[in-house]
Design a protein around this motif. Structure first.
Motif, mmCIF file in Angstrom:
data_model
loop_
_atom_site.group_PDB
_atom_site.id
_atom_site.type_symbol
_atom_site.label_atom_id
_atom_site.label_comp_id
_atom_site.label_asym_id
_atom_site.label_seq_id
_atom_site.Cartn_x
_atom_site.Cartn_y
_atom_site.Cartn_z
ATOM 1 N N THR A 15 -10.587 2.809 4.568
ATOM 2 C CA THR A 15 -11.315 1.374 3.921
ATOM 3 C C THR A 15 -10.704 0.937 2.354
ATOM 4 O OG1 THR A 15 -13.012 1.078 5.223
ATOM 5 C CG2 THR A 15 -13.437 -0.506 3.406
ATOM 6 N N VAL A 16 -11.123 1.629 1.555
ATOM 7 C CA VAL A 16 -11.068 1.278 0.136
ATOM 8 C C VAL A 16 -9.492 2.317 -0.098
ATOM 9 C CG1 VAL A 16 -13.161 2.279 -0.374
ATOM 10 C CG2 VAL A 16 -10.827 4.254 -0.990
ATOM 11 N N LEU A 17 -8.287 2.660 0.683
ATOM 12 C CA LEU A 17 -6.723 2.302 0.660
ATOM 13 C C LEU A 17 -6.531 1.385 1.868
ATOM 14 C CD1 LEU A 17 -6.710 6.035 0.588
ATOM 15 C CD2 LEU A 17 -5.979 4.734 -0.730
ATOM 16 N N GLY A 18 -7.037 0.975 2.489
ATOM 17 C CA GLY A 18 -6.429 -0.564 3.162
ATOM 18 C C GLY A 18 -5.714 0.278 4.997
ATOM 19 N N LEU A 19 -6.128 1.318 4.750
ATOM 20 C CA LEU A 19 -5.423 2.000 5.470
ATOM 21 C C LEU A 19 -5.052 1.592 7.229
ATOM 22 C CD1 LEU A 19 -5.824 6.304 5.154
ATOM 23 C CD2 LEU A 19 -3.622 4.332 4.181
ATOM 24 N N ASP A 20 -5.593 0.622 7.099
ATOM 25 C CA ASP A 20 -5.355 -0.553 8.428
ATOM 26 C C ASP A 20 -3.879 -1.251 8.339
ATOM 27 O OD1 ASP A 20 -6.437 -2.341 6.391
ATOM 28 O OD2 ASP A 20 -7.069 -3.557 7.838
ATOM 29 N N ARG A 21 -3.138 -1.165 7.355
ATOM 30 C CA ARG A 21 -1.783 -1.299 7.038
ATOM 31 C C ARG A 21 -0.464 -0.819 7.115
ATOM 32 N NH1 ARG A 21 -5.261 -3.418 2.916
ATOM 33 N NH2 ARG A 21 -3.274 -3.131 1.352
ATOM 34 N N PHE A 22 -1.070 0.962 7.370
ATOM 35 C CA PHE A 22 -0.458 2.009 7.358
ATOM 36 C C PHE A 22 -0.488 2.857 8.974
ATOM 37 C CE2 PHE A 22 -1.608 0.631 2.868
ATOM 38 C CZ PHE A 22 0.145 0.257 2.156
ATOM 39 N N PRO A 23 0.244 2.004 9.327
ATOM 40 C CA PRO A 23 -0.508 2.959 11.194
ATOM 41 C C PRO A 23 0.009 4.115 10.832
ATOM 42 C CG PRO A 23 1.027 0.770 11.535
ATOM 43 C CD PRO A 23 0.509 1.371 9.892
ATOM 44 N N ASP A 24 1.095 4.770 10.465
ATOM 45 C CA ASP A 24 1.973 5.603 10.587
ATOM 46 C C ASP A 24 0.850 6.718 9.670
ATOM 47 O OD1 ASP A 24 3.878 4.884 11.353
ATOM 48 O OD2 ASP A 24 5.069 4.798 9.908
ATOM 49 N N LEU A 25 0.257 6.420 8.323
ATOM 50 C CA LEU A 25 -0.609 7.202 7.952
ATOM 51 C C LEU A 25 -1.812 7.557 8.465
ATOM 52 C CD1 LEU A 25 -1.071 8.620 5.088
ATOM 53 C CD2 LEU A 25 -1.753 6.713 3.940
ATOM 54 N N GLN A 26 -2.565 6.050 9.432
ATOM 55 C CA GLN A 26 -3.613 6.431 9.774
ATOM 56 C C GLN A 26 -3.221 7.592 11.277
ATOM 57 O OE1 GLN A 26 -4.485 2.278 11.296
ATOM 58 N NE2 GLN A 26 -6.053 2.390 10.156
ATOM 59 N N ALA A 27 -2.317 7.791 11.253
ATOM 60 C CA ALA A 27 -1.984 8.552 13.029
ATOM 61 C C ALA A 27 -2.553 9.807 11.853
ATOM 62 C CB ALA A 27 -0.613 8.131 13.113
ATOM 63 N N LEU A 28 -1.697 10.160 11.428
ATOM 64 C CA LEU A 28 -1.375 11.686 10.391
ATOM 65 C C LEU A 28 -2.832 11.200 9.544
ATOM 66 C CD1 LEU A 28 -0.315 13.288 8.821
ATOM 67 C CD2 LEU A 28 -0.252 12.487 6.423
ATOM 68 N N ARG A 29 -4.175 10.851 9.815
ATOM 69 C CA ARG A 29 -4.996 11.115 9.150
ATOM 70 C C ARG A 29 -5.501 11.424 10.676
ATOM 71 N NH1 ARG A 29 -9.898 8.532 6.192
ATOM 72 N NH2 ARG A 29 -10.875 10.804 6.304
ATOM 73 N N GLU A 30 -5.671 10.843 11.885
ATOM 74 C CA GLU A 30 -6.018 11.208 13.351
ATOM 75 C C GLU A 30 -5.369 12.560 13.729
ATOM 76 O OE1 GLU A 30 -8.850 9.265 14.264
ATOM 77 O OE2 GLU A 30 -8.675 8.629 13.246
ATOM 78 N N ALA B 134 -6.568 10.933 -3.627
ATOM 79 C CA ALA B 134 -5.156 10.512 -4.618
ATOM 80 C C ALA B 134 -3.929 11.569 -3.666
ATOM 81 C CB ALA B 134 -5.328 11.017 -5.417
ATOM 82 N N GLY B 135 -4.335 11.793 -2.729
ATOM 83 C CA GLY B 135 -3.407 12.161 -2.353
ATOM 84 C C GLY B 135 -3.025 11.497 -1.151
ATOM 85 N N LEU B 136 -3.251 10.751 -0.716
ATOM 86 C CA LEU B 136 -3.193 9.953 1.135
ATOM 87 C C LEU B 136 -2.585 8.873 0.204
ATOM 88 C CD1 LEU B 136 -6.291 10.348 2.938
ATOM 89 C CD2 LEU B 136 -3.958 10.857 3.730
ATOM 90 N N LYS B 137 -3.332 7.992 -1.048
ATOM 91 C CA LYS B 137 -2.557 6.812 -1.984
ATOM 92 C C LYS B 137 -1.211 7.489 -2.507
ATOM 93 C CE LYS B 137 -3.232 3.953 -6.249
ATOM 94 N NZ LYS B 137 -4.282 3.969 -6.821
ATOM 95 N N MET B 138 -0.757 8.555 -3.134
ATOM 96 C CA MET B 138 0.232 8.554 -3.404
ATOM 97 C C MET B 138 1.336 8.485 -1.870
ATOM 98 S SD MET B 138 0.333 12.243 -5.820
ATOM 99 C CE MET B 138 -0.205 13.199 -4.915
ATOM 100 N N LEU B 139 0.591 9.156 -1.291
ATOM 101 C CA LEU B 139 1.519 8.743 0.284
ATOM 102 C C LEU B 139 1.802 7.899 0.984
ATOM 103 C CD1 LEU B 139 0.421 11.992 2.698
ATOM 104 C CD2 LEU B 139 2.031 11.439 1.482
ATOM 105 N N ARG B 140 1.159 6.956 0.676
ATOM 106 C CA ARG B 140 1.069 5.541 1.198
ATOM 107 C C ARG B 140 1.846 4.872 -0.146
ATOM 108 N NH1 ARG B 140 -4.236 1.732 -0.775
ATOM 109 N NH2 ARG B 140 -2.843 2.273 -2.841
ATOM 110 N N ASP B 141 2.201 5.152 -0.939
ATOM 111 C CA ASP B 141 2.955 4.390 -2.294
ATOM 112 C C ASP B 141 4.289 4.816 -2.325
ATOM 113 O OD1 ASP B 141 0.109 2.640 -2.430
ATOM 114 O OD2 ASP B 141 0.172 3.515 -4.199
ATOM 115 N N ASN B 142 4.399 5.622 -2.046
ATOM 116 C CA ASN B 142 6.477 6.661 -1.601
ATOM 117 C C ASN B 142 6.042 6.245 -0.415
ATOM 118 O OD1 ASN B 142 5.609 7.967 -4.308
ATOM 119 N ND2 ASN B 142 5.116 9.246 -3.332
#
Length: 168
Positions: A12-27, A160-168
């Motif tokens: 939620t705080v990272l808005g990962l619903d807009r980043f399906p690849d990162l959400q899949a990685l977390r899953e 912080a780690g997920l944010k770096m992945l999200r923003d690159n």
């Protein structure tokens, strides 16, 4: 692939619903994601908060996130703080720039410990725990505080780690 779980605080705080690849990685680590959210509940909303109200827990969490300059988590914990009964009286705690002038010795000791363990954990010693005891915290209080500090600092690093992945 595991079925997607419901959004947790980190999503939620990272808005990962807009980043399906990162959400899949977390899953791919759905159990770890679930355990992180369960730990969030245990640290911030335990069934029995004892001597650390939900508002104080949220204020301390917001303070730690601010110390790390984690804007997303700091905002989340401030929002949580404001929704808690008595939260408005503790908003000052969320800002690490605010001193504890006028606070009771218990709260002064808690804030000093939170700041120390968050910023310089290697410098924490048995003497720091003894200061908490001297300020009136019992063993269960100290364990609850340690759990909150450990969890929030862990969560900040994951964000912080997920944010770096999200923003690159």
């Amino acid at each position: 692939m595991t079925a997607p779980s419901t959004n947790d605080v980190i999503d939620t705080v990272l808005g990962l619903d807009r980043f399906p690849d990162l959400q899949a990685l977390r899953e791919e680590r759905a159990k770890l994601k679930h355990l992180s959210q369960t730990s969030y509940q245990a640290a911030l909303r335990p069934a029995e908060p004892r001597n650390f109200s939900y508002a104080l827990r949220a204020a301390l969490a917001a303070r730690m996130a601010a110390l790390w300059k984690s804007q997303e988590l700091s905002a989340h914990f401030r929002e949580l703080l404001e929704s808690e009964e008595g939260g408005s009286a503790l908003v000052w705690i969320a800002n690490p720039g605010n001193g504890a002038e006028g606070a009771d010795t218990r709260l002064v000791a808690i804030l000093a410990h939170v700041d120390l363990v968050t910023l310089s954990p290697k410098e924490a010693t048995r003497a720091n725990i003894e200061k908490l005891t001297a300020a009136g915290l019992d063993d269960r209080d100290i364990v609850a505080l340690a759990g909150l500090i450990a969890f929030v600092n862990y969560q900040v690093l994951v964000v912080a780690g997920l944010k770096m992945l999200r923003d690159n």
